[in-house]
Design a protein around this motif. Structure first.
Motif, PDB file in Angstrom:
ATOM      1  N   VAL A  23       0.789  -1.016   0.108  1.00 10.28           N
ATOM      2  CA  VAL A  23      -0.127  -0.152   0.082  1.00 10.28           C
ATOM      3  C   VAL A  23       0.830   1.306   0.054  1.00 10.28           C
ATOM      4  CG1 VAL A  23      -1.749   1.247   1.284  1.00 10.28           C
ATOM      5  CG2 VAL A  23      -1.981  -1.280   1.275  1.00 10.28           C
ATOM      6  N   GLN A  24       2.042   1.115   0.753  1.00 15.55           N
ATOM      7  CA  GLN A  24       3.104   2.552   0.534  1.00 15.55           C
ATOM      8  C   GLN A  24       3.408   2.683  -0.658  1.00 15.55           C
ATOM      9  OE1 GLN A  24       6.196   1.709   3.429  1.00 15.55           O
ATOM     10  NE2 GLN A  24       5.001   2.695   5.212  1.00 15.55           N
ATOM     11  N   ARG A  25       3.584   1.552  -1.607  1.00 14.25           N
ATOM     12  CA  ARG A  25       4.155   1.705  -2.789  1.00 14.25           C
ATOM     13  C   ARG A  25       3.230   2.672  -3.434  1.00 14.25           C
ATOM     14  NH1 ARG A  25       6.332  -3.282  -5.601  1.00 14.25           N
ATOM     15  NH2 ARG A  25       6.077  -1.793  -7.297  1.00 14.25           N
ATOM     16  N   LYS A  26       1.916   2.410  -3.248  1.00 18.45           N
ATOM     17  CA  LYS A  26       0.990   3.298  -4.026  1.00 18.45           C
ATOM     18  C   LYS A  26       0.728   4.663  -3.641  1.00 18.45           C
ATOM     19  CE  LYS A  26      -1.456  -0.687  -6.002  1.00 18.45           C
ATOM     20  NZ  LYS A  26      -1.048  -0.760  -7.358  1.00 18.45           N
ATOM     21  N   GLN A  27       0.542   4.581  -1.980  1.00 21.00           N
ATOM     22  CA  GLN A  27       0.275   5.980  -1.381  1.00 21.00           C
ATOM     23  C   GLN A  27       1.380   6.834  -1.032  1.00 21.00           C
ATOM     24  OE1 GLN A  27      -2.582   5.102   1.479  1.00 21.00           O
ATOM     25  NE2 GLN A  27      -4.040   4.366   0.364  1.00 21.00           N
ATOM     26  N   ALA A  28       2.423   6.508  -0.503  1.00 18.51           N
ATOM     27  CA  ALA A  28       3.335   7.015  -0.184  1.00 18.51           C
ATOM     28  C   ALA A  28       4.834   6.469  -0.140  1.00 18.51           C
ATOM     29  CB  ALA A  28       3.207   7.488   1.359  1.00 18.51           C
ATOM     30  N   PRO A  29       5.358   6.112  -1.469  1.00 14.85           N
ATOM     31  CA  PRO A  29       6.680   5.545  -1.278  1.00 14.85           C
ATOM     32  C   PRO A  29       7.817   6.174  -0.397  1.00 14.85           C
ATOM     33  CG  PRO A  29       5.891   6.432  -3.817  1.00 14.85           C
ATOM     34  CD  PRO A  29       4.770   6.811  -2.723  1.00 14.85           C
ATOM     35  N   GLY A  30       8.562   5.135  -0.123  1.00 19.17           N
ATOM     36  CA  GLY A  30       9.530   5.341   0.763  1.00 19.17           C
ATOM     37  C   GLY A  30       9.882   4.405   1.768  1.00 19.17           C
ATOM     38  N   ALA A  31      10.463   4.334   2.792  1.00 19.80           N
ATOM     39  CA  ALA A  31      10.736   3.202   3.903  1.00 19.80           C
ATOM     40  C   ALA A  31       9.489   2.740   4.372  1.00 19.80           C
ATOM     41  CB  ALA A  31      11.946   3.917   4.799  1.00 19.80           C
ATOM     42  N   VAL A  32       9.646   1.403   4.552  1.00 20.26           N
ATOM     43  CA  VAL A  32       8.445   0.800   5.355  1.00 20.26           C
ATOM     44  C   VAL A  32       8.352   1.227   6.878  1.00 20.26           C
ATOM     45  CG1 VAL A  32       7.482  -1.482   5.857  1.00 20.26           C
ATOM     46  CG2 VAL A  32       8.384  -1.254   3.585  1.00 20.26           C
ATOM     47  N   PHE A  33       9.645   1.163   7.278  1.00 23.38           N
ATOM     48  CA  PHE A  33       9.635   1.432   8.723  1.00 23.38           C
ATOM     49  C   PHE A  33      10.398   2.671   9.089  1.00 23.38           C
ATOM     50  CE2 PHE A  33      10.503  -3.231   8.771  1.00 23.38           C
ATOM     51  CZ  PHE A  33       9.464  -4.048   9.578  1.00 23.38           C
ATOM     52  N   TYR A  34       9.702   3.140  10.235  1.00 24.31           N
ATOM     53  CA  TYR A  34      10.225   4.550  10.876  1.00 24.31           C
ATOM     54  C   TYR A  34      10.828   4.311  12.259  1.00 24.31           C
ATOM     55  CZ  TYR A  34       9.741   9.291  12.367  1.00 24.31           C
ATOM     56  OH  TYR A  34       9.947  10.515  12.750  1.00 24.31           O
ATOM     57  N   THR A  35      12.019   5.040  12.202  1.00 23.52           N
ATOM     58  CA  THR A  35      12.701   4.520  13.689  1.00 23.52           C
ATOM     59  C   THR A  35      12.891   6.239  14.230  1.00 23.52           C
ATOM     60  OG1 THR A  35      14.947   4.772  12.794  1.00 23.52           O
ATOM     61  CG2 THR A  35      13.919   2.588  13.113  1.00 23.52           C
ATOM     62  N   GLN A  36      12.868   6.354  15.455  1.00 24.00           N
ATOM     63  CA  GLN A  36      12.696   7.556  16.213  1.00 24.00           C
ATOM     64  C   GLN A  36      13.279   7.470  17.673  1.00 24.00           C
ATOM     65  OE1 GLN A  36       8.968   9.356  17.119  1.00 24.00           O
ATOM     66  NE2 GLN A  36       9.416  10.920  15.742  1.00 24.00           N
ATOM     67  N   ILE A  48      13.021   3.458  18.565  1.00 22.56           N
ATOM     68  CA  ILE A  48      11.570   2.827  18.484  1.00 22.56           C
ATOM     69  C   ILE A  48      11.340   2.425  17.049  1.00 22.56           C
ATOM     70  CG2 ILE A  48      10.110   4.822  18.368  1.00 22.56           C
ATOM     71  CD1 ILE A  48       8.437   3.439  20.503  1.00 22.56           C
ATOM     72  N   ILE A  49      10.872   1.544  16.760  1.00 21.66           N
ATOM     73  CA  ILE A  49      10.397   0.957  15.441  1.00 21.66           C
ATOM     74  C   ILE A  49       9.053   0.862  15.089  1.00 21.66           C
ATOM     75  CG2 ILE A  49      10.806  -0.578  13.619  1.00 21.66           C
ATOM     76  CD1 ILE A  49      12.814  -2.045  15.535  1.00 21.66           C
ATOM     77  N   LYS A  50       8.694   1.654  14.113  1.00 17.17           N
ATOM     78  CA  LYS A  50       6.966   1.855  13.743  1.00 17.17           C
ATOM     79  C   LYS A  50       6.958   1.665  12.215  1.00 17.17           C
ATOM     80  CE  LYS A  50       5.669   5.173  17.401  1.00 17.17           C
ATOM     81  NZ  LYS A  50       4.642   6.249  17.241  1.00 17.17           N
ATOM     82  N   PHE A  51       5.841   1.201  11.655  1.00 18.20           N
ATOM     83  CA  PHE A  51       5.507   1.260  10.201  1.00 18.20           C
ATOM     84  C   PHE A  51       5.385   2.924   9.980  1.00 18.20           C
ATOM     85  CE2 PHE A  51       3.696  -3.048  10.416  1.00 18.20           C
ATOM     86  CZ  PHE A  51       4.706  -3.580   9.611  1.00 18.20           C
ATOM     87  N   ARG A  52       5.798   3.252   8.909  1.00 16.19           N
ATOM     88  CA  ARG A  52       5.826   4.692   8.649  1.00 16.19           C
ATOM     89  C   ARG A  52       4.184   5.115   8.451  1.00 16.19           C
ATOM     90  NH1 ARG A  52       6.132   7.134   3.736  1.00 16.19           N
ATOM     91  NH2 ARG A  52       6.865   5.006   2.869  1.00 16.19           N
ATOM     92  N   THR A  53       3.898   6.068   8.942  1.00 15.44           N
ATOM     93  CA  THR A  53       2.357   6.515   8.541  1.00 15.44           C
ATOM     94  C   THR A  53       2.385   7.743   7.867  1.00 15.44           C
ATOM     95  OG1 THR A  53       2.308   7.131  10.668  1.00 15.44           O
ATOM     96  CG2 THR A  53       1.617   5.106  10.484  1.00 15.44           C
ATOM     97  N   MET A  54       3.351   8.252   7.622  1.00 18.17           N
ATOM     98  CA  MET A  54       3.423   9.813   7.206  1.00 18.17           C
ATOM     99  C   MET A  54       4.448   9.588   5.738  1.00 18.17           C
ATOM    100  SD  MET A  54       4.312  12.123  10.488  1.00 18.17           S
ATOM    101  CE  MET A  54       3.130  12.604  11.821  1.00 18.17           C
ATOM    102  N   PHE A  55       3.954  10.965   4.922  1.00 24.68           N
ATOM    103  CA  PHE A  55       4.518  10.655   3.718  1.00 24.68           C
ATOM    104  C   PHE A  55       6.153  10.790   4.015  1.00 24.68           C
ATOM    105  CE2 PHE A  55       0.582  12.488   2.391  1.00 24.68           C
ATOM    106  CZ  PHE A  55       0.308  11.611   1.506  1.00 24.68           C
ATOM    107  N   ASP A  56       6.902  10.284   3.179  1.00 25.96           N
ATOM    108  CA  ASP A  56       8.378  10.169   3.443  1.00 25.96           C
ATOM    109  C   ASP A  56       9.003  11.530   2.829  1.00 25.96           C
ATOM    110  OD1 ASP A  56      10.725   9.063   4.207  1.00 25.96           O
ATOM    111  OD2 ASP A  56      10.896   7.712   2.181  1.00 25.96           O
TER     112      ASP A  56
END
Length: 191
Positions: A23-36, A48-56
């Motif tokens: 779904v990310q490939r279609k809606q918001a290409p970029g890294a699948v995970f987001y670390t902070q 902390i590891i999360k699925f990326r939920t914001m535009f990259d």
């Protein structure tokens, strides 16, 4: 922690990863995970590891500490669903397996917010006597998401301290069961 995290990382995370990736490939290409970076037990920093939920997109330092808001235009459509259902948090079970987090405990805040919130509440850093959790007593009581006013912070810390002072195995089981219910029926504060 291991009894809950290992099956989730082994069986739930892989298919969810591929769904999010597709779904990310279609809606918001970029890294699948987001670390902070976050602060854990004894104020030790970890990612902390999360699925990326914001535009990259690249952010400046000032944008890193901005909490997600209702109708936040940085969040892509499927990312909004992941956040509302807390499925973006599933990769944090990796954090549990490597020892940075627990399944249940006070939710870790951004490092910048730790400093800000500790200036507002003297007891704030008491929450760092235990490992941070994927879910916690405060979240099961409805205190999750954006902290937009002092009373929300005060209530959240109150429940974090109640958890620390009255911890029991049964309390953890109850928190996990309520969290599962809230994933199926998300709260209004989930965005």
């Amino acid at each position: 922690d291991i009894a809950i995290s290992l099956p989730i990382v082994a069986f739930l995370l892989p298919p969810l990863f591929f769904l999010v990736w597709a779904v990310q490939r279609k809606q918001a290409p970029g890294a699948v995970f987001y670390t902070q970076p976050r602060t854990g037990i004894t104020k030790r920093a970890f990612n902390i590891i999360k699925f990326r939920t914001m535009f990259d997109f690249k952010q400046d330092e000032s944008g890193l500490a901005k909490q997600a808001e209702k109708s936040d235009n940085r969040i892509y459509p499927f990312g909004s669903f992941l956040r509302r259902t807390s499925l973006d948090e599933i990769p944090q079970f990796i954090n549990v397996l490597i020892g940075d987090m627990s399944v249940s405990g006070p939710r870790p805040h951004l490092i910048q917010h730790d400093k800000e919130f500790s200036n507002m509440l003297k007891a704030y850093y008491t929450r760092h006597y235990v490992k941070p959790g994927i879910t916690g007593l405060a979240q099961t009581k409805g205190f999750r998401g954006e902290i937009s006013e002092f009373q929300l912070l005060e209530k959240r810390i109150h429940y974090d301290l109640e958890y620390i002072n009255h911890w029991s195995f049964l309390m953890d089981i109850e928190i996990v069961m309520i969290t599962i219910w809230q994933v199926i029926f998300p709260q209004k504060t989930a965005y």
